[in-house]
Motif scaffolding. Structure first.
Motif, PDB file in Angstrom:
ATOM      1  N   SER A   1       0.847  -1.199   0.000  1.00  0.00           N
ATOM      2  CA  SER A   1       0.000   0.000   0.000  1.00  0.00           C
ATOM      3  C   SER A   1       0.882   1.248   0.000  1.00  0.00           C
ATOM      4  CB  SER A   1      -0.896   0.017   1.238  1.00  0.00           C
ATOM      5  OG  SER A   1      -1.776  -1.077   1.236  1.00  0.00           O
ATOM      6  N   HIS A   2       0.379   2.308  -0.602  1.00  0.00           N
ATOM      7  CA  HIS A   2       1.140   3.559  -0.633  1.00  0.00           C
ATOM      8  C   HIS A   2       0.520   4.572   0.321  1.00  0.00           C
ATOM      9  CE1 HIS A   2       4.071   3.129  -4.004  1.00  0.00           C
ATOM     10  NE2 HIS A   2       3.381   2.001  -4.075  1.00  0.00           N
ATOM     11  N   PHE A   3       1.419   5.392   0.898  1.00  0.00           N
ATOM     12  CA  PHE A   3       0.958   6.424   1.824  1.00  0.00           C
ATOM     13  C   PHE A   3       0.460   7.640   1.041  1.00  0.00           C
ATOM     14  CE2 PHE A   3       4.346   4.395   4.522  1.00  0.00           C
ATOM     15  CZ  PHE A   3       3.497   3.861   5.469  1.00  0.00           C
ATOM     16  N   LEU A   4      -0.710   8.094   1.401  1.00  0.00           N
ATOM     17  CA  LEU A   4      -1.251   9.338   0.856  1.00  0.00           C
ATOM     18  C   LEU A   4      -1.720  10.203   2.020  1.00  0.00           C
ATOM     19  CD1 LEU A   4      -3.525   8.183  -2.147  1.00  0.00           C
ATOM     20  CD2 LEU A   4      -1.223   9.160  -2.261  1.00  0.00           C
ATOM     21  N   PRO A  60       0.746  10.033  -8.565  1.00  0.00           N
ATOM     22  CA  PRO A  60       2.135   9.746  -8.156  1.00  0.00           C
ATOM     23  C   PRO A  60       2.766  10.886  -7.352  1.00  0.00           C
ATOM     24  CG  PRO A  60       1.785   9.064 -10.411  1.00  0.00           C
ATOM     25  CD  PRO A  60       0.539   9.759  -9.992  1.00  0.00           C
ATOM     26  N   GLU A  61       2.396  12.125  -7.659  1.00  0.00           N
ATOM     27  CA  GLU A  61       3.008  13.247  -6.940  1.00  0.00           C
ATOM     28  C   GLU A  61       2.654  13.237  -5.461  1.00  0.00           C
ATOM     29  OE1 GLU A  61       1.294  13.474  -9.775  1.00  0.00           O
ATOM     30  OE2 GLU A  61       2.994  13.851 -11.115  1.00  0.00           O
ATOM     31  N   SER A  62       1.555  12.586  -5.111  1.00  0.00           N
ATOM     32  CA  SER A  62       1.118  12.563  -3.706  1.00  0.00           C
ATOM     33  C   SER A  62       1.742  11.409  -2.936  1.00  0.00           C
ATOM     34  CB  SER A  62      -0.406  12.421  -3.636  1.00  0.00           C
ATOM     35  OG  SER A  62      -1.036  13.420  -4.381  1.00  0.00           O
ATOM     36  N   ASP A  63       2.432  10.542  -3.647  1.00  0.00           N
ATOM     37  CA  ASP A  63       2.930   9.306  -3.016  1.00  0.00           C
ATOM     38  C   ASP A  63       3.937   9.619  -1.931  1.00  0.00           C
ATOM     39  OD1 ASP A  63       3.547   6.730  -2.439  1.00  0.00           O
ATOM     40  OD2 ASP A  63       4.744   6.376  -4.258  1.00  0.00           O
TER      41      ASP A  63
END
Lengths: 184, 986
Positions: B909-912, B920-923
């Protein structure tokens, strides 16, 4: 008292006969690696003499009592001895070599199979890229058999010793069995 | 009548055993043949000329050749799982019970619906697919491609697992001879008689090459008899190995050749334990290529009908197999060799109605209608040849009724293997053919017809002379005496394609490439030989253009006005003939693809019903279910809770163990580890971090100092081999002056972790020495004995965060040791745990493992930046200090908990930020490892988060678009459990 098991998981070593090929698991050999410490050649050879140990030339094995040896890599040998009398082989060798050599117990790092057959070449040519047919008895080399790094010693025209990684003993035996079946 | 085309034994015995009859079927119809037959010879003997359909136009086809160059007679052999498509009937050895079916036709070979393609040939010319399927673009995926895929291919896969086994092997020799024709046999005799180790390999099941197909005499014997007596002598020489049914498929580096031996293809089923085929790697000091030559046809209108074949093949079927392909036969030739076909066939009483000889000059064959300056300009017969149209030297046309036509356009030396190292063949005008170039594989000599020596005498002489030279190079004198043999020249007057006739004239019969296709390629400027091949598909597929390449090249040369060698050369890649993928795999298939490594506790764990997981080659217990547990989580939770509550045991033998000795061992470790080891006290161990040159973390583990100049390093299981290799590289290449010796001891010791509050109590029941915290403090390491004297090692290290030890005994005692530990632990309700519980406890403790050691993470990323000592130089230290690696705001290891304890987390999972768009810029980073912590009662995770060290207590989203989860999480310390380390120091 802890009871030992062979690499194949037996309480005593087994011999497998496939036609004229016999494969014997050896459980009675103690092993230790012996590597020259830098600049200690004279001390090493002196100690070897005192231990009655003949250090094999490259690609060769030497038999002796109580110690035999085969060449592993430049300035490094594997020492073989009777297990019952030399179980703590590293300590025994250390007594002779002190800090002239780096000595490491290897007894249980390996499974040993002694393979005998009058038609040995037909078997080994399917196992290893070594040209065993042209090698004299006493030849020893590292080789790869079915992805497994092994040491192979030619004892006579009809006998070899194979040291393979102990944890893969069953896989190595399986490779030997399958290959033997294809040449019988 | 059965075998109606078999010539009477009184006329020719051939190389078949007429005393035995073999039964076989083709397309379900039963036939008979004899031992020594190929499928093609047996079918021809039974009057079957139609054996296949062509690739593109589905034209009816029969065999063109009698060997491995065959482009047409491709069949499906055997049935069910053993079925093999695209097998050449001309080399398939007949056995009793053989079943063969034709392919690339529907519903039957005689009536093939897709032969409509032949009528659409004007639309299916060379390169049609480059022009046809361009629009509309949307049609490609849904319409064009499925149709093309459906139409493509010849035979069909069974889609069942191959029931046969395959083998591999290694051979060594002074001289490898490829081909057992006259040149190969005489070379083997010359070299073998003086003791050279010779391997003589031939693709045919009957050695002898063309000697078996000709009526020449050698000395006082027939060629076939001479071959047989030569083979008898060779078989008696212990230094000579005869390998029939063995095709040398390629030349590789350093004198290594690859060969496929068809061990069992001539049997209904392989003998017990025997492989179907064996792939040999042959190490040869010298190699002699005596692979002969391949006859080529002449292109003329409708030259592909069943019954039209190479003249040499036509007489081979007669001389070797006793088969007259047709009752009325003609021969079309541009050389003297073609005339032999007419002579031989007539000798057996076959009606040779005409010899159409394109050469105007020369003597005429006695007793045969020999037309000089004539050409075949057309043929008739839908499913088999019925007649040929001949244009005589005077320009008259005449139709002649024949059922077989032999065509000889000359012979191409089999240069294939010489070009595997990119050597280009050279043109030789007097034989109108390419011969091997001078830059072939090192130590390879070419002899016989392969070198352009077409007469038997020349072949024998070149073979013997080559063997003599090779023997001399090896320090032996090898005199030879040549038997008397024919020495007739070829007398060829090149004719590549007949210019008369409006219909299509085939050049490459396998790929349906015609003279018109070559002309079209030239017209569209695909004149380069490489473009020609790809535009027209000339020379592709199973036959690699053995019969068609040179004709195609010659036709292109004629169009461009250049000479053939100016137009280009044609070279070949391995393999020489098609090889089954299974043969390349050898024994490495299925579960035998790789060996397994079994832990010392494997037998015991199996008895407990453990579930195993493959870790590298190791099989490790993943968890050990107990009665009543129905899910893996129940087992894992129990193992974790019981370990933390009392004591748990885990087999950690798989961790790499490397013995490092020498007076420079400490200094060596200082260089390979980011932190310092030379100062480590004897009897202690230390966690070490190993970096790559680029500053990223390579591996980690503990290393113990067992004596002044002796260390034992542990590595991760996954990197055990790569770390050892790396250390050897450092020792041998980077710092060869250091006094350091290495050897792996991974498998020498059975090592068990004993962890939990009762770990010491349990172990003290086994260990002979005092192991109190005073005797064995945290990170202590010492040699001990167990069970009354067995030598062992004890390390007080912890991966779980508990009071923990790792105890090692010689591996042979590993099984007994696990049983002893379990027995001794019974009073503590000790549990044995697997890798899942191990993973849970390490995440609870915040230890990095494989998911964090991903090759893209630095020590700083892992929160271990301070471990990289700058007081000394070490691999990766300098690069780890790069600005980009140390800038604030980079990824840092964090702990992650769901805000809702009932919510699930998922690794990857990716942090937002809450509210941030999922772009992608918010990753902000990602979750590396996730477990369920039975101790905390919720999912927990580790992750890399940008500026993670400043974000403890923050709330973010953990988003995984692959499984559509979006969970609000809290960033916490990665040390979920006992952050002060009080338990492990207890």
């Amino acid at each position: 008292v802890l009871k030992p098991l062979t690499a194949l998981g037996h309480s005593a070593p087994h011999t497998l006969t496939l036609g004229n090929i016999t494969i014997t698991e050896r459980f009675d050999v103690a092993l230790a690696s012996l590597a020259l410490r830098r600049g200690r050649e004279k001390d090493l050879h002196k100690a070897a003499k005192s231990a009655n140990l003949a250090l094999a030339e490259p690609l060769r094995a030497e038999s002796g009592t109580p110690f035999s040896s085969f060449w592993m890599t430049p300035e490094m040998w594997m020492i073989e001895a009777d297990f019952a009398a030399n179980e703590d082989i590293a300590a025994l060798l250390k007594a002779h070599f002190s800090d002239a050599a780096s000595i490491t117990e290897q007894t249980d790092a390996w499974v040993r199979f002694d393979i005998a057959s009058p038609g040995l070449t037909r078997l080994t040519e399917r196992l290893t890229n070594l040209d065993l047919a042209s090698c004299t008895p006493g030849f020893a080399s590292r080789t790869v058999i079915d992805h497994l790094g092994t040491y192979l010693i030619k004892r006579s025209q009809t006998e070899i010793t194979l040291y393979g990684p102990r944890a893969s003993a069953q896989s190595l035996l399986h490779a030997l069995e399958v290959t033997a079946a294809s040449v019988l | 009548m059965s075998q109606s085309n078999r010539i009477a034994a009184s006329a020719i015995t051939g190389q078949i055993d007429r005393s035995q009859t073999l039964r076989f079927t083709f397309d379900g119809k039963a036939y008979t043949g004899h031992p020594g037959d190929t499928l093609a010879s047996a079918l021809l003997a039974n009057g079957v000329r139609l054996m296949g359909r062509s690739f593109k136009y589905h034209r009816p086809r029969g065999p063109l050749s009698a060997g491995s160059e065959e482009p047409n007679a491709l069949v499906q052999l055997r049935e069910g799982a053993a079925s093999e498509p695209n097998t050449r009937a001309t080399v398939a050895e007949l056995f009793d019970g053989l079943t063969a079916t034709s392919q690339n036709r529907w519903p039957s070979l005689a009536f093939d619906a897709l032969s409509i393609n032949d009528r659409l040939s004007n639309f299916l010319t060379a390169g049609f697919y480059y022009k046809t399927f361009m629009w509309p673009a949307a049609f490609w995926e849904k319409f064009y491609e499925p149709i093309i895929r459906h139409a493509a291919g010849l035979g069909a896969m069974s889609r069942l697992e191959d029931p046969d086994s395959y083998d591999k092997g290694f051979l060594h020799c002074d001289l490898l001879i490829i081909g057992a024709g006259p040149a190969g046999l005489v070379a083997a005799l010359t070299a073998g008689r003086v003791g050279l180790r010779v391997v003589l390999a031939d693709e045919d099941f009957r050695m002898g090459g063309r000697l078996n197909a000709e009526t020449f005499a050698i000395g006082e014997q027939t060629g076939a008899a001479w071959a047989e007596s030569s083979l008898t002598e060779l078989a008696s020489l212990p230094n000579v190995r005869l390998m029939p049914r063995t095709t040398v498929i390629g030349a590789f580096d350093h004198g290594i050749y690859s060969a496929v031996e068809r061990v069992s293809d001539h049997l209904a089923t392989p003998l017990a334990g025997k492989p179907r085929q064996t792939l040999w790697r042959i190490y040869s000091t010298h190699t002699l290529l005596a692979g002969g030559a391949t006859e080529r046809p002449i292109a003329f209108e409708n030259n592909d009908r069943p019954g039209i074949m190479l003249a040499g093949a036509l007489r081979a079927y007669a001389n070797r197999w006793g088969v007259a392909v047709g009752e009325r036969v003609a021969v079309f030739t541009n050389n003297d060799d073609g005339l032999r076909t007419a002579t031989d066939l007539r000798g057996y009483g076959v009606d040779v109605v005409a010899v159409i000889d394109s050469r105007k000059e020369g003597p005429l064959l006695p007793g045969i209608r020999h037309l000089r300056g004539a050409e075949v300009v057309g043929t008739e017969g839908r499913l088999g040849l019925k007649s040929i149209k001949v244009r005589t030297g005077s320009g008259q046309t005449e139709t002649i009724n024949v059922t077989a036509l032999g065509v000889s356009g000359g012979w191409n030396p089999n240069v294939n293997i010489t070009s595997h190292h990119r050597s280009r063949p050279e043109w030789r005008e007097e034989i109108a053919a390419f011969v091997p170039g001078p830059e072939g594989p090192v130590a390879l000599i070419v002899a016989g017809a392969a070198a352009g020596h077409f007469s038997t005498h020349a072949a024998l002489k070149s073979g013997a002379e080559a063997a003599r030279k090779i023997a001399e190079a090896l320090g032996k004198q090898a005199p030879y005496v040549l038997p008397k043999a024919e020495d007739a020249p070829l007398n060829i007057s090149p004719l590549w394609a007949v210019s008369h006739g409006k219909g299509r004239a085939w050049i490459d019969q396998q790929n349906d490439v015609t003279v018109k296709d070559i002309k079209l390629a030239h017209q569209e400027n695909f004149a380069s030989v490489e473009h020609l091949k790809r535009y027209t598909t000339l020379g592709m597929a199973t036959d690699q253009g053995k019969t068609g390449n040179v004709i195609g090249l010659a036709v292109m040369a004629g169009l461009t006005g250049k000479s053939i060698p100016e137009t280009g050369t044609t070279i070949f890649r391995p393999p020489y003939t098609p090889v089954a993928m299974a043969t390349l795999a050898g024994r490495s298939r299925g579960k035998e693809f790789k060996p397994y490594r079994l832990t010392p506790s494997h037998v015991w764990a199996t008895e407990q019903g453990a579930v195993f997981v493959e870790v590298g080659n190791w099989l490790r217990a993943q968890w050990l279910p107990r009665a009543g547990e129905t899910t893996w989580r129940q087992s894992v939770d129990r193992e974790v809770l019981q370990t933390r509550k009392s004591v748990g045991i885990c087999d950690v033998t798989t961790l790499g163990k490397i013995d490092i000795q020498g007076t420079d061992a400490g200094k060596f470790l200082d260089r390979v580890y980011a932190n310092t080891f030379s100062t480590l006290a004897v009897g202690k161990c230390r966690y070490g971090l190993m970096l790559r040159e680029d500053g990223m973390v390579f591996d980690d583990g503990t290393t113990a100092r067992m004596a002044e100049h002796e260390y034992v390093m542990t590595t991760t299981t996954a990197n055990a081999v790569t770390v050892f290799r790396h250390l050897e590289f450092c020792r041998q290449c980077l710092w060869p002056d250091m006094d350091v010796q290495l050897i792996s001891t991974t498998e020498a010791w059975a090592q068990y972790s004993v962890a939990g509050p009762n770990a010491r109590k349990l172990l003290q029941k086994i260990v002979d020495q005092d192991i109190s915290t005073e005797a064995v403090p945290y990170m202590g390491a010492l040699n001990i004995s167990v069970c009354g004297g067995l030598r062992a090692r004890l390390f007080r290290i912890s991966f779980s965060g508990e009071l923990a030890f790792e105890i090692a005994v010689p591996t042979r005692y590993g099984d007994a040791m696990i049983r002893k530990l379990v027995e001794a632990g019974a009073e503590f309700d000790a549990v044995v745990y697997g890798t899942e519980a191990l993973g849970v406890m390490r995440v609870e403790k915040g230890h990095v493992a494989g998911n964090e050691l991903n090759g893209q993470s630095s020590a700083l990323n892992m929160g271990l930046g301070k471990m990289v000592s700058q007081k000394k130089d070490s691999i990766g230290m300098a690069m780890s200090l790069r600005e980009g690696m140390t800038a604030p705001g980079g990824y840092r290891l964090v702990g992650v908990k769901p805000v809702d304890p009932q919510a699930s987390l998922s690794a990857g999972s990716h942090f937002l930020e809450i509210g941030a768009p999922p772009v992608p810029e918010s990753d902000g980073g990602w979750l590396t490892s996730k477990v369920y912590s039975p101790h905390l009662g919720c999912d927990i995770a580790l992750g890399y988060l940008k500026a993670g060290d400043t974000r403890l207590g923050h709330r973010l989203r953990a988003v995984n678009f692959l499984i559509n989860t979006d969970t609000e999480v809290e960033i916490v310390s990665p040390h979920f459990f006992d952050p002060e380390g009080e338990r492990l120091r207890a």
